[in-house]
Scaffold this motif. Sequence first.
Motif, PDB file in Angstrom:
ATOM      1  N   GLU A  92       7.220  12.761 -12.214  1.00  0.00           N
ATOM      2  CA  GLU A  92       8.356  13.172 -13.046  1.00  0.00           C
ATOM      3  C   GLU A  92       9.625  13.250 -12.193  1.00  0.00           C
ATOM      4  O   GLU A  92      10.695  12.839 -12.608  1.00  0.00           O
ATOM      5  N   THR A  93       9.479  13.752 -10.993  1.00  0.00           N
ATOM      6  CA  THR A  93      10.613  13.924 -10.088  1.00  0.00           C
ATOM      7  C   THR A  93      10.990  12.636  -9.359  1.00  0.00           C
ATOM      8  O   THR A  93      12.166  12.323  -9.207  1.00  0.00           O
ATOM      9  N   HIS A  94       9.986  11.877  -8.914  1.00  0.00           N
ATOM     10  CA  HIS A  94      10.220  10.740  -8.021  1.00  0.00           C
ATOM     11  C   HIS A  94      10.097   9.372  -8.680  1.00  0.00           C
ATOM     12  O   HIS A  94      10.292   8.360  -8.011  1.00  0.00           O
ATOM     13  N   GLY A  95       9.747   9.336  -9.946  1.00  0.00           N
ATOM     14  CA  GLY A  95       9.628   8.056 -10.635  1.00  0.00           C
ATOM     15  C   GLY A  95       8.187   7.596 -10.746  1.00  0.00           C
ATOM     16  O   GLY A  95       7.307   8.084 -10.043  1.00  0.00           O
ATOM     17  N   ALA A  96       7.993   6.661 -11.631  1.00  0.00           N
ATOM     18  CA  ALA A  96       6.644   6.166 -11.921  1.00  0.00           C
ATOM     19  C   ALA A  96       6.594   4.660 -11.734  1.00  0.00           C
ATOM     20  O   ALA A  96       6.437   3.903 -12.674  1.00  0.00           O
ATOM     21  N   ARG A  97       6.727   4.240 -10.500  1.00  0.00           N
ATOM     22  CA  ARG A  97       6.695   2.810 -10.183  1.00  0.00           C
ATOM     23  C   ARG A  97       5.507   2.466  -9.293  1.00  0.00           C
ATOM     24  O   ARG A  97       5.577   1.578  -8.472  1.00  0.00           O
ATOM     25  N   GLY A  98       4.450   3.222  -9.421  1.00  0.00           N
ATOM     26  CA  GLY A  98       3.278   2.980  -8.598  1.00  0.00           C
ATOM     27  C   GLY A  98       3.339   3.758  -7.305  1.00  0.00           C
ATOM     28  O   GLY A  98       4.160   4.648  -7.125  1.00  0.00           O
ATOM     29  N   CYS A  99       2.460   3.418  -6.407  1.00  0.00           N
ATOM     30  CA  CYS A  99       2.335   4.116  -5.125  1.00  0.00           C
ATOM     31  C   CYS A  99       3.016   3.293  -4.037  1.00  0.00           C
ATOM     32  O   CYS A  99       2.682   2.125  -3.827  1.00  0.00           O
ATOM     33  N   LEU A 100       3.960   3.898  -3.337  1.00  0.00           N
ATOM     34  CA  LEU A 100       4.679   3.204  -2.275  1.00  0.00           C
ATOM     35  C   LEU A 100       3.733   2.773  -1.159  1.00  0.00           C
ATOM     36  O   LEU A 100       3.942   1.746  -0.524  1.00  0.00           O
ATOM     37  N   PHE A 101       2.664   3.509  -0.945  1.00  0.00           N
ATOM     38  CA  PHE A 101       1.707   3.177   0.106  1.00  0.00           C
ATOM     39  C   PHE A 101       0.836   1.981  -0.296  1.00  0.00           C
ATOM     40  O   PHE A 101       0.510   1.142   0.533  1.00  0.00           O
ATOM     41  N   GLN A 102       0.474   1.917  -1.575  1.00  0.00           N
ATOM     42  CA  GLN A 102      -0.246   0.742  -2.063  1.00  0.00           C
ATOM     43  C   GLN A 102       0.656  -0.492  -1.960  1.00  0.00           C
ATOM     44  O   GLN A 102       0.196  -1.573  -1.588  1.00  0.00           O
ATOM     45  N   THR A 103       1.928  -0.322  -2.308  1.00  0.00           N
ATOM     46  CA  THR A 103       2.875  -1.425  -2.204  1.00  0.00           C
ATOM     47  C   THR A 103       3.000  -1.891  -0.754  1.00  0.00           C
ATOM     48  O   THR A 103       2.973  -3.092  -0.476  1.00  0.00           O
ATOM     49  N   ALA A 104       3.142  -0.945   0.163  1.00  0.00           N
ATOM     50  CA  ALA A 104       3.271  -1.294   1.579  1.00  0.00           C
ATOM     51  C   ALA A 104       2.040  -2.050   2.072  1.00  0.00           C
ATOM     52  O   ALA A 104       2.159  -3.086   2.734  1.00  0.00           O
ATOM     53  N   ALA A 105       0.865  -1.544   1.733  1.00  0.00           N
ATOM     54  CA  ALA A 105      -0.373  -2.199   2.165  1.00  0.00           C
ATOM     55  C   ALA A 105      -0.485  -3.596   1.569  1.00  0.00           C
ATOM     56  O   ALA A 105      -0.890  -4.543   2.242  1.00  0.00           O
ATOM     57  N   SER A 106      -0.093  -3.729   0.326  1.00  0.00           N
ATOM     58  CA  SER A 106      -0.162  -5.017  -0.354  1.00  0.00           C
ATOM     59  C   SER A 106       0.831  -6.024   0.228  1.00  0.00           C
ATOM     60  O   SER A 106       0.490  -7.177   0.470  1.00  0.00           O
ATOM     61  N   GLU A 107       2.063  -5.591   0.447  1.00  0.00           N
ATOM     62  CA  GLU A 107       3.093  -6.512   0.923  1.00  0.00           C
ATOM     63  C   GLU A 107       2.940  -6.856   2.403  1.00  0.00           C
ATOM     64  O   GLU A 107       3.215  -7.977   2.808  1.00  0.00           O
ATOM     65  N   TYR A 108       2.533  -5.902   3.210  1.00  0.00           N
ATOM     66  CA  TYR A 108       2.428  -6.143   4.653  1.00  0.00           C
ATOM     67  C   TYR A 108       1.061  -6.636   5.070  1.00  0.00           C
ATOM     68  O   TYR A 108       0.918  -7.275   6.104  1.00  0.00           O
ATOM     69  N   GLY A 109       0.043  -6.325   4.281  1.00  0.00           N
ATOM     70  CA  GLY A 109      -1.301  -6.799   4.587  1.00  0.00           C
ATOM     71  C   GLY A 109      -1.742  -6.444   5.992  1.00  0.00           C
ATOM     72  O   GLY A 109      -1.278  -5.472   6.578  1.00  0.00           O
ATOM     73  N   ARG A 110      -2.598  -7.245   6.532  1.00  0.00           N
ATOM     74  CA  ARG A 110      -3.154  -6.988   7.868  1.00  0.00           C
ATOM     75  C   ARG A 110      -2.173  -7.384   8.978  1.00  0.00           C
ATOM     76  O   ARG A 110      -2.425  -7.133  10.144  1.00  0.00           O
ATOM     77  N   GLY A 111      -1.063  -8.017   8.621  1.00  0.00           N
ATOM     78  CA  GLY A 111      -0.081  -8.452   9.612  1.00  0.00           C
ATOM     79  C   GLY A 111       0.647  -7.308  10.293  1.00  0.00           C
ATOM     80  O   GLY A 111       1.255  -7.491  11.344  1.00  0.00           O
ATOM     81  N   HIS A 112       0.613  -6.121   9.705  1.00  0.00           N
ATOM     82  CA  HIS A 112       1.279  -4.948  10.273  1.00  0.00           C
ATOM     83  C   HIS A 112       0.304  -3.775  10.279  1.00  0.00           C
ATOM     84  O   HIS A 112       0.348  -2.907   9.409  1.00  0.00           O
ATOM     85  N   PRO A 113      -0.566  -3.723  11.279  1.00  0.00           N
ATOM     86  CA  PRO A 113      -1.572  -2.657  11.307  1.00  0.00           C
ATOM     87  C   PRO A 113      -0.971  -1.257  11.350  1.00  0.00           C
ATOM     88  O   PRO A 113      -1.587  -0.302  10.890  1.00  0.00           O
ATOM     89  N   ASP A 114       0.245  -1.128  11.872  1.00  0.00           N
ATOM     90  CA  ASP A 114       0.873   0.196  11.914  1.00  0.00           C
ATOM     91  C   ASP A 114       1.193   0.693  10.509  1.00  0.00           C
ATOM     92  O   ASP A 114       1.036   1.878  10.212  1.00  0.00           O
ATOM     93  N   VAL A 115       1.593  -0.208   9.624  1.00  0.00           N
ATOM     94  CA  VAL A 115       1.866   0.166   8.230  1.00  0.00           C
ATOM     95  C   VAL A 115       0.564   0.534   7.533  1.00  0.00           C
ATOM     96  O   VAL A 115       0.486   1.563   6.847  1.00  0.00           O
ATOM     97  N   LEU A 116      -0.457  -0.279   7.713  1.00  0.00           N
ATOM     98  CA  LEU A 116      -1.755   0.007   7.102  1.00  0.00           C
ATOM     99  C   LEU A 116      -2.335   1.325   7.612  1.00  0.00           C
ATOM    100  O   LEU A 116      -2.881   2.109   6.838  1.00  0.00           O
ATOM    101  N   ARG A 117      -2.200   1.579   8.899  1.00  0.00           N
ATOM    102  CA  ARG A 117      -2.711   2.821   9.476  1.00  0.00           C
ATOM    103  C   ARG A 117      -1.981   4.033   8.888  1.00  0.00           C
ATOM    104  O   ARG A 117      -2.606   5.021   8.515  1.00  0.00           O
ATOM    105  N   LEU A 118      -0.671   3.932   8.765  1.00  0.00           N
ATOM    106  CA  LEU A 118       0.108   5.028   8.207  1.00  0.00           C
ATOM    107  C   LEU A 118      -0.304   5.299   6.758  1.00  0.00           C
ATOM    108  O   LEU A 118      -0.511   6.448   6.367  1.00  0.00           O
TER     109      LEU A 118
END
Length: 180
Positions: A92-118
Motif C-alpha cells: 500500500e505504501t510502496h506500490g504493487a509492481r512485484g518484488c524488486l529482488f525477484q526483478t533484480a535476480a531475473s534481470e541480472y541472472g547469474r552474471g552478477h553473483p553479488d546481486v543474486l547473493r544480496l
Amino acid sequence: MTESHASIVEAANDLFYRRGFVGVSVEDLLAASGLSRGTFYKHFRSKHAVVLTVLAHRAALFEQAIARGLADAQGHGAIVDALFAALSDWHETHGARGCLFQTAASEYGRGHPDVLRLARDHKIRVRGLVETALARAGLRDARFAAEPLMLLMEGAVALGQFADQRRQIEAARRVARSVV
C-alpha cells in the motif's frame, strides 16, 4: 547518508521499481535525482554500485516492516494475520509492481553473483523473521512452516502485478491460515 546520496538512492529505488534495472541509465538517475554527474560519481562508482545500495536499503526497510508487524503477534493465526497485514501495508505504501529482488535476480541472472547473493540473503532473513515468530508462538517445526508462508507471500506479490494486490495478499493469507 548525505542528502545528495539519499536523493540518488530514493530516485533509483523509484526508477528501478517502475522500469526495472536494465531499463534505467545513469542519465536517468541524474535526471530523476536532479544532481550533477560529478555529485553522482562522488557517491557511486557505477550504476551497479547504486543497484547494490538500493537493494540493501530496500531490504532493510522491508525487513524492519515485517519485524514490526510480527513483533506483538501471539499465536499461529495471529502471526499469519500480522505477516500478511505487514505485507499488505508495505505494498500500500510502496506500490504493487512485484518484488524488486525477484526483478533484480531475473534481470541480472547469474552474471552478477553479488546481486543474486544480496537478493537471496534478504529472502533468508525474511524467512528467519517468520521462523522466529512461529517458534516464539510454540510451533514445533517453525522452519518447515515458514517455507509455505514464504511461497504464499512471494506468489501474492508476483500475482499482485497483474491483479488487485490487496486481494492476492488476502487470498494468500487465507490459505496460510490453513497451513499453519
